[in-house]
Design a protein around this motif. Structure first.
Motif, PDB file in Angstrom:
ATOM      1  N   LYS A   1      10.663   3.724  61.145  1.00 55.45           N
ATOM      2  CA  LYS A   1       9.724   2.857  62.153  1.00 55.45           C
ATOM      3  C   LYS A   1       8.648   2.792  62.190  1.00 55.45           C
ATOM      4  CE  LYS A   1      13.068   4.547  65.966  1.00 55.45           C
ATOM      5  NZ  LYS A   1      13.301   5.387  67.170  1.00 55.45           N
ATOM      6  N   LYS A   2       7.892   3.801  61.576  1.00 59.27           N
ATOM      7  CA  LYS A   2       6.207   3.588  61.344  1.00 59.27           C
ATOM      8  C   LYS A   2       6.266   2.579  60.200  1.00 59.27           C
ATOM      9  CE  LYS A   2       4.730   8.036  62.744  1.00 59.27           C
ATOM     10  NZ  LYS A   2       4.437   9.529  62.435  1.00 59.27           N
ATOM     11  N   GLU A   3       6.823   2.568  59.061  1.00 60.99           N
ATOM     12  CA  GLU A   3       6.914   1.590  58.085  1.00 60.99           C
ATOM     13  C   GLU A   3       7.121   0.342  58.579  1.00 60.99           C
ATOM     14  OE1 GLU A   3       6.024   0.230  54.293  1.00 60.99           O
ATOM     15  OE2 GLU A   3       5.421   2.235  55.209  1.00 60.99           O
ATOM     16  N   LYS A   4       8.450   0.130  59.375  1.00 60.24           N
ATOM     17  CA  LYS A   4       8.650  -1.281  59.942  1.00 60.24           C
ATOM     18  C   LYS A   4       7.509  -1.653  60.673  1.00 60.24           C
ATOM     19  CE  LYS A   4      11.796  -3.545  62.710  1.00 60.24           C
ATOM     20  NZ  LYS A   4      12.676  -3.178  63.900  1.00 60.24           N
ATOM     21  N   ALA A   5       6.845  -1.018  61.715  1.00 61.21           N
ATOM     22  CA  ALA A   5       5.600  -1.326  62.617  1.00 61.21           C
ATOM     23  C   ALA A   5       4.599  -1.839  61.553  1.00 61.21           C
ATOM     24  CB  ALA A   5       5.305  -0.184  63.296  1.00 61.21           C
ATOM     25  N   LYS A   6       4.145  -0.941  60.413  1.00 61.23           N
ATOM     26  CA  LYS A   6       3.247  -1.413  59.686  1.00 61.23           C
ATOM     27  C   LYS A   6       3.501  -2.705  59.033  1.00 61.23           C
ATOM     28  CE  LYS A   6       1.253  -0.029  55.181  1.00 61.23           C
ATOM     29  NZ  LYS A   6       1.566   0.960  54.123  1.00 61.23           N
ATOM     30  N   LEU A   7       4.642  -2.866  58.390  1.00 67.62           N
ATOM     31  CA  LEU A   7       4.953  -4.223  57.832  1.00 67.62           C
ATOM     32  C   LEU A   7       4.984  -5.527  58.610  1.00 67.62           C
ATOM     33  CD1 LEU A   7       7.934  -2.978  55.407  1.00 67.62           C
ATOM     34  CD2 LEU A   7       5.742  -3.803  54.683  1.00 67.62           C
ATOM     35  N   GLU A   8       5.446  -5.388  60.005  1.00 61.98           N
ATOM     36  CA  GLU A   8       5.239  -6.270  60.906  1.00 61.98           C
ATOM     37  C   GLU A   8       3.654  -6.499  61.222  1.00 61.98           C
ATOM     38  OE1 GLU A   8       7.569  -4.458  64.177  1.00 61.98           O
ATOM     39  OE2 GLU A   8       9.387  -5.565  63.228  1.00 61.98           O
ATOM     40  N   ARG A   9       2.931  -5.668  61.276  1.00 66.26           N
ATOM     41  CA  ARG A   9       1.465  -6.103  61.546  1.00 66.26           C
ATOM     42  C   ARG A   9       0.901  -6.659  60.453  1.00 66.26           C
ATOM     43  NH1 ARG A   9       1.551  -0.692  63.243  1.00 66.26           N
ATOM     44  NH2 ARG A   9       0.782   0.193  61.268  1.00 66.26           N
ATOM     45  N   GLU A  10       1.309  -6.265  59.239  1.00 67.52           N
ATOM     46  CA  GLU A  10       0.713  -7.007  58.144  1.00 67.52           C
ATOM     47  C   GLU A  10       1.438  -8.520  57.881  1.00 67.52           C
ATOM     48  OE1 GLU A  10       2.071  -4.361  54.743  1.00 67.52           O
ATOM     49  OE2 GLU A  10       0.333  -2.967  55.094  1.00 67.52           O
ATOM     50  N   ASN A  11       2.697  -8.625  58.370  1.00 66.63           N
ATOM     51  CA  ASN A  11       3.244  -9.903  58.393  1.00 66.63           C
ATOM     52  C   ASN A  11       2.645 -10.934  59.363  1.00 66.63           C
ATOM     53  OD1 ASN A  11       5.140 -11.892  57.498  1.00 66.63           O
ATOM     54  ND2 ASN A  11       6.343 -11.309  59.098  1.00 66.63           N
ATOM     55  N   ASN A  12       2.155 -10.230  60.491  1.00 60.63           N
ATOM     56  CA  ASN A  12       1.518 -10.851  61.590  1.00 60.63           C
ATOM     57  C   ASN A  12       0.354 -11.446  61.142  1.00 60.63           C
ATOM     58  OD1 ASN A  12       3.658 -10.932  63.302  1.00 60.63           O
ATOM     59  ND2 ASN A  12       3.022  -8.922  64.299  1.00 60.63           N
ATOM     60  N   ILE A  13      -0.402 -10.544  60.381  1.00 64.01           N
ATOM     61  CA  ILE A  13      -2.009 -10.845  59.980  1.00 64.01           C
ATOM     62  C   ILE A  13      -1.852 -11.879  58.986  1.00 64.01           C
ATOM     63  CG2 ILE A  13      -3.661 -10.067  58.264  1.00 64.01           C
ATOM     64  CD1 ILE A  13      -3.443  -7.399  59.916  1.00 64.01           C
ATOM     65  N   LEU A  14      -0.784 -11.801  58.077  1.00 67.65           N
ATOM     66  CA  LEU A  14      -0.599 -13.171  56.993  1.00 67.65           C
ATOM     67  C   LEU A  14      -0.160 -14.253  57.682  1.00 67.65           C
ATOM     68  CD1 LEU A  14       1.202 -11.349  54.130  1.00 67.65           C
ATOM     69  CD2 LEU A  14      -0.908 -11.846  54.055  1.00 67.65           C
TER      70      LEU A  14
ATOM     71  N   LYS B   1      15.924  12.465  62.302  1.00 71.04           N
ATOM     72  CA  LYS B   1      14.858  12.011  63.243  1.00 71.04           C
ATOM     73  C   LYS B   1      13.606  11.694  62.548  1.00 71.04           C
ATOM     74  CE  LYS B   1      12.467  12.882  67.426  1.00 71.04           C
ATOM     75  NZ  LYS B   1      11.941  11.604  67.317  1.00 71.04           N
ATOM     76  N   ILE B   2      13.380  12.667  61.612  1.00 71.84           N
ATOM     77  CA  ILE B   2      12.111  12.641  60.862  1.00 71.84           C
ATOM     78  C   ILE B   2      12.319  11.252  60.081  1.00 71.84           C
ATOM     79  CG2 ILE B   2      10.942  13.542  58.891  1.00 71.84           C
ATOM     80  CD1 ILE B   2      11.691  16.264  59.947  1.00 71.84           C
ATOM     81  N   VAL B   3      13.492  10.937  59.274  1.00 74.41           N
ATOM     82  CA  VAL B   3      13.686   9.823  58.560  1.00 74.41           C
ATOM     83  C   VAL B   3      13.519   8.489  59.457  1.00 74.41           C
ATOM     84  CG1 VAL B   3      15.243   8.399  57.082  1.00 74.41           C
ATOM     85  CG2 VAL B   3      14.759  10.992  56.659  1.00 74.41           C
ATOM     86  N   SER B   4      14.081   8.767  60.745  1.00 72.04           N
ATOM     87  CA  SER B   4      14.019   7.728  61.589  1.00 72.04           C
ATOM     88  C   SER B   4      12.592   7.287  61.954  1.00 72.04           C
ATOM     89  CB  SER B   4      14.835   7.792  62.508  1.00 72.04           C
ATOM     90  OG  SER B   4      14.826   6.791  63.685  1.00 72.04           O
ATOM     91  N   ASP B   5      11.825   8.217  62.108  1.00 71.43           N
ATOM     92  CA  ASP B   5      10.393   8.206  62.624  1.00 71.43           C
ATOM     93  C   ASP B   5       9.645   7.556  61.472  1.00 71.43           C
ATOM     94  OD1 ASP B   5      11.215   9.161  65.152  1.00 71.43           O
ATOM     95  OD2 ASP B   5      10.086  11.179  64.676  1.00 71.43           O
ATOM     96  N   VAL B   6       9.708   7.869  60.197  1.00 73.95           N
ATOM     97  CA  VAL B   6       9.131   7.219  59.039  1.00 73.95           C
ATOM     98  C   VAL B   6       9.404   5.730  58.736  1.00 73.95           C
ATOM     99  CG1 VAL B   6       8.996   7.408  56.611  1.00 73.95           C
ATOM    100  CG2 VAL B   6       9.037   9.617  58.104  1.00 73.95           C
TER     101      VAL B   6
END
Length: 87
Positions: free
Chosen positions: A45-58, A38-43
């Motif tokens: 998910k957070k990294e994926k969301a961060k990358l998606e936000r950065e990608n949207n900004i770009l 669960k901890i690995v999954s949560d980490v």
């Protein structure tokens, strides 16, 4: 005779205690593994969301700048990160 019975009772109790101890160890191991997953999954998910936000900004930057050429250095870095996540 009474001593033999007492010794036999103690052996039975010891056997039951060992069995229960092993069951608890197995349960603890399973719970620890579930928690780790669960901890690995949560980490991730957070990294994926961060990358998606950065990608949207770009993407927004590219649209507002009218860029149609090769991606910027930052976009290339993000693309590499996303690719690493999918491996």
């Amino acid at each position: 005779m009474k001593l033999e019975q007492t010794v036999e009772n103690m052996r039975q109790k010891e056997t039951m205690a060992r069995k229960k101890q092993q069951e608890l160890k197995d349960e603890n191991f399973a719970l620890s593994r579930t928690l780790s997953d669960k901890i690995v999954s949560d980490v991730l998910k957070k990294e994926k969301a961060k990358l998606e936000r950065e990608n949207n900004i770009l993407k927004k930057e590219q649209q507002t700048d009218g860029l149609h050429g090769p991606p910027s250095l930052l976009a290339a870095i993000l693309a590499d990160k996303i690719h690493e996540q999918t491996l």
